[in-house]
Design a protein around this motif. Structure first.
Motif, short mmCIF file in Angstrom:
data_model
loop_
_atom_site.label_atom_id
_atom_site.label_comp_id
_atom_site.label_asym_id
_atom_site.label_seq_id
_atom_site.Cartn_x
_atom_site.Cartn_y
_atom_site.Cartn_z
N MET A 76 5.81 -18.58 -2.25
CA MET A 76 5.75 -17.56 -2.96
C MET A 76 4.38 -17.02 -3.86
N ASN A 77 3.83 -17.97 -3.10
CA ASN A 77 2.05 -17.20 -4.29
C ASN A 77 1.53 -16.17 -3.15
N GLN A 78 2.17 -15.96 -2.80
CA GLN A 78 1.21 -14.87 -1.47
C GLN A 78 1.62 -13.31 -1.64
N PRO A 79 0.72 -12.31 -1.70
CA PRO A 79 1.32 -11.28 -1.68
C PRO A 79 2.51 -11.02 -1.01
N SER A 80 3.68 -10.21 -0.75
CA SER A 80 4.12 -9.55 0.20
C SER A 80 4.14 -7.97 1.31
N LEU A 81 3.71 -8.07 0.25
CA LEU A 81 2.76 -5.52 0.55
C LEU A 81 1.29 -6.67 0.45
N LYS A 82 0.41 -6.26 2.11
CA LYS A 82 -0.77 -6.88 1.49
C LYS A 82 -1.13 -5.91 3.43
N ARG A 83 -2.58 -5.86 2.77
CA ARG A 83 -3.62 -5.27 3.91
C ARG A 83 -2.53 -6.15 5.35
N VAL A 84 -2.90 -5.06 6.71
CA VAL A 84 -2.68 -5.56 7.80
C VAL A 84 -3.78 -5.04 8.86
N ILE A 85 -4.46 -5.47 10.24
CA ILE A 85 -5.60 -4.71 10.46
C ILE A 85 -4.27 -4.36 11.84
N LEU A 437 -2.20 -15.84 9.35
CA LEU A 437 -3.87 -15.58 8.78
C LEU A 437 -3.13 -14.62 7.45
N ALA A 438 -4.27 -14.99 6.67
CA ALA A 438 -4.18 -13.76 5.26
C ALA A 438 -4.08 -12.32 5.59
N VAL A 439 -4.64 -11.71 6.06
CA VAL A 439 -4.86 -10.80 6.90
C VAL A 439 -4.25 -10.53 8.59
N PRO A 440 -3.00 -10.30 8.31
CA PRO A 440 -2.03 -10.28 9.70
C PRO A 440 -3.00 -9.10 10.88
N ILE A 441 -3.30 -9.82 12.03
CA ILE A 441 -3.88 -8.84 13.02
C ILE A 441 -2.20 -8.05 13.96
N ILE A 442 -1.74 -6.68 14.03
CA ILE A 442 -1.13 -6.56 14.75
C ILE A 442 -1.37 -6.51 16.03
#
Ligand SMILES: *Cc1c(COP(=O)(O)O)cnc(C)c1O
Length: 478
Positions: A76-85, A437-442
């Motif tokens: 809940m404390n994490q943003p749902s819409l966030k930057r990804v690589i 990861l805080a910034v997911p890698i696709i």
């Protein structure tokens, strides 16, 4: 049959207070508001009670309930819409937000979002202004059109044009252009929704001018062309140009008939007459306008490389009518999008600058040699970050895609870093890079390997990829 309920299990469920006193919850301290912590504990206990009532035989332990509640609180404390690589190598990746914005566009968005702006105010006239004014003259300069309006997206643009000009009347469209764009956007459906009657002409592979000509009735409002952006008809094919359609509409008028609008839904919206668009057969907006189309619409975030928007250009009399349509109010752009769109269009005033500074254009036109250098750099970073007995990273030639339903036949030569796993495996690693990861890698899975396409990786992201892989292999050691 109702399941037998284990009353003993029900009685053994912990109280909310017992959950709140577990070490995990105690460690939360003031980070999470008390009400949220309380609600999470209560929800998890209720969940356990429901499963026992549904037949589960044993109660989860206090620690298990506490851990599950904490997991939910953390999510809940994490943003749902966030930057990804985006290392998948699809430049205009619709699921990943299509186009990355140019720096100048981002700067303009932040500036306008932070404070007040001239959204509907003219500092020249010291009076109310129109939000349509910010981009219109730029769009006209770049496309050669008389007038322009931008709305929420191209689907909205198509709907608005049909609603204004073809509602309750007929629009003629070729059977070869009954396009479906991803995400349930189908031309026939949009037609029906706009209350326009679709008159299909020609065959799937061939439509000739006479097919349109024969279909014209006093009820005809529009000759509609839809660019086959996400597929191509190849082989024994024939289609009719905007120029021929405009001439047909003009002849009809000269013979005493009604005005008929020639409109093309162009989809991708290429503004520059450069490679690879030229050999991929993507017409520029200005070439369609020059052919005489009365209206043309296209997306802001496909090949144009700007924010999500739908841009309609064409004859001033028609654009003026669209500006007065109630849908223009419902589908209008907000200030942040307008800021991004205006800044992106301004970059286009200098073609060489546009190819360098607009990420979508830069990625699509970057040479394979240049991508290879980036891939080699990434390969070195990865090799340094992981132990040689864990996996091997090599640079391999591959194919990138334009994506976004654009340039479907166009293979873009690229270079990827390919990771072959000795410990762990590609599927599991891909899941880790997505979820942990805080910034997911696709990346891109291929057989038993994980690939990272250097073409779509932005500056600085190579270090994040190396670090992400390093964290994955550390979980295997633990
Ligand atoms: C992409 C596309 C659309 C939809 O555009 P959005 O900006 O995604 O709403 C409509 N028509 C064509 C031909 C397209 O390629």
């Amino acid at each position: 049959m109702t399941p037998t309920v284990n009353q003993e299990a029900l009685r053994s469920l912990p109280s909310v207070n017992e959950i709140l006193e577990t070490p995990g919850f105690a460690m939360l301290g003031d980070i999470v508001p008390h009400e949220f912590a309380l609600a999470a504990a209560r929800d998890e206990i209720n969940e356990a009670r429901r499963s026992i009532l549904a037949g589960r035989e044993t109660a989860p332990t206090t620690e298990e309930i506490s851990a599950a509640a904490l997991r939910k609180l953390r999510l809940m404390n994490q943003p749902s819409l966030k930057r990804v690589i985006n290392a998948a190598g699809v430049v205009i990746h619709t699921n990943l937000g299509r186009s990355a914005l140019a720096d100048a566009a981002v700067k303009s968005v932040v500036e306008v979002a932070k404070g007040y702006s001239t959204l509907e105010y003219s500092t020249q006239n010291l009076a109310r202004g129109s939000r349509h004014d910010h981009c219109e003259s730029l769009i006209c300069t770049l496309t050669g059109a008389e007038a322009a309006i931008a709305v929420n997206n191209n689907a909205a643009a198509v709907m608005m044009v049909l609603n204004e000009f073809a509602k309750g009347r007929e629009a003629i469209v070729s059977r070869g252009e009954q396009v479906e764009i991803g995400g349930s956007f189908r031309i026939p459906d949009i037609m029906a929704y706009s209350n326009a009657t679709m008159v299909e002409v020609g065959a799937t592979n061939k439509t000739r001018l006479v097919d349109y000509e024969r279909a014209i009735t006093p009820e005809t409002a529009m000759l509609l062309k839809v660019h086959t952006s996400n597929y191509r008809l190849i082989g024994f094919t024939e289609s009719v140009s905007n120029k021929e359609l405009r001439q047909l509409a003009a002849r009809h008028k000269e013979n005493g008939g009604q005005d008929i609008i020639v409109y093309e839904d162009l989809g991708s919206g290429v503004l520059l007459d450069v490679e690879p668009f030229r050999s991929a057969g993507e017409p520029t907006v200005s070439s369609i306008i020059a052919q005489g189309a009365d209206l043309v619409s296209f997306s802001g975030d496909k090949l144009l490389g700007g924010p999500q928007a739908g841009i309609i250009v064409g004859k001033k009399a028609y654009i003026d009518r669209l500006k007065k349509n109630p849908l223009a109010r419902a589908l209008r752009l907000d200030k942040m999008t307008l800021a991004a769109l205006e800044a992106t269009l301004r970059i286009y005033l200098d073609q060489e600058q546009a190819l360098r500074k607009i990420p979508t254009l830069a990625m699509l036109t970057e040479t394979a040699d240049s991508v290879k250098k980036k891939a080699t750099n990434l390969q070195k970073l990865i090799a340094k970050a992981i132990k040689p007995d864990m996996a091997e990273a090599t640079v391999v030639p591959e194919i990138s895609r334009a994506g976004g339903g654009a340039l479907p036949m166009f293979d873009i030569d690229t270079f990827c870093v390919q990771v072959v796993f000795t410990k762990g495996d590609a599927l599991e690693c891909d899941r880790f890079l997505n979820q942990q990861l805080a910034v997911p890698i696709i990346g891109r899975l291929k057989k038993e390997m994980l690939l990272f396409d250097a073409r779509t990786i932005l500056p600085g992201e190579d270090e994040e990829i190396a670090a992400g892989l390093s964290s994955y292999f550390k979980t295997l050691e633990a």
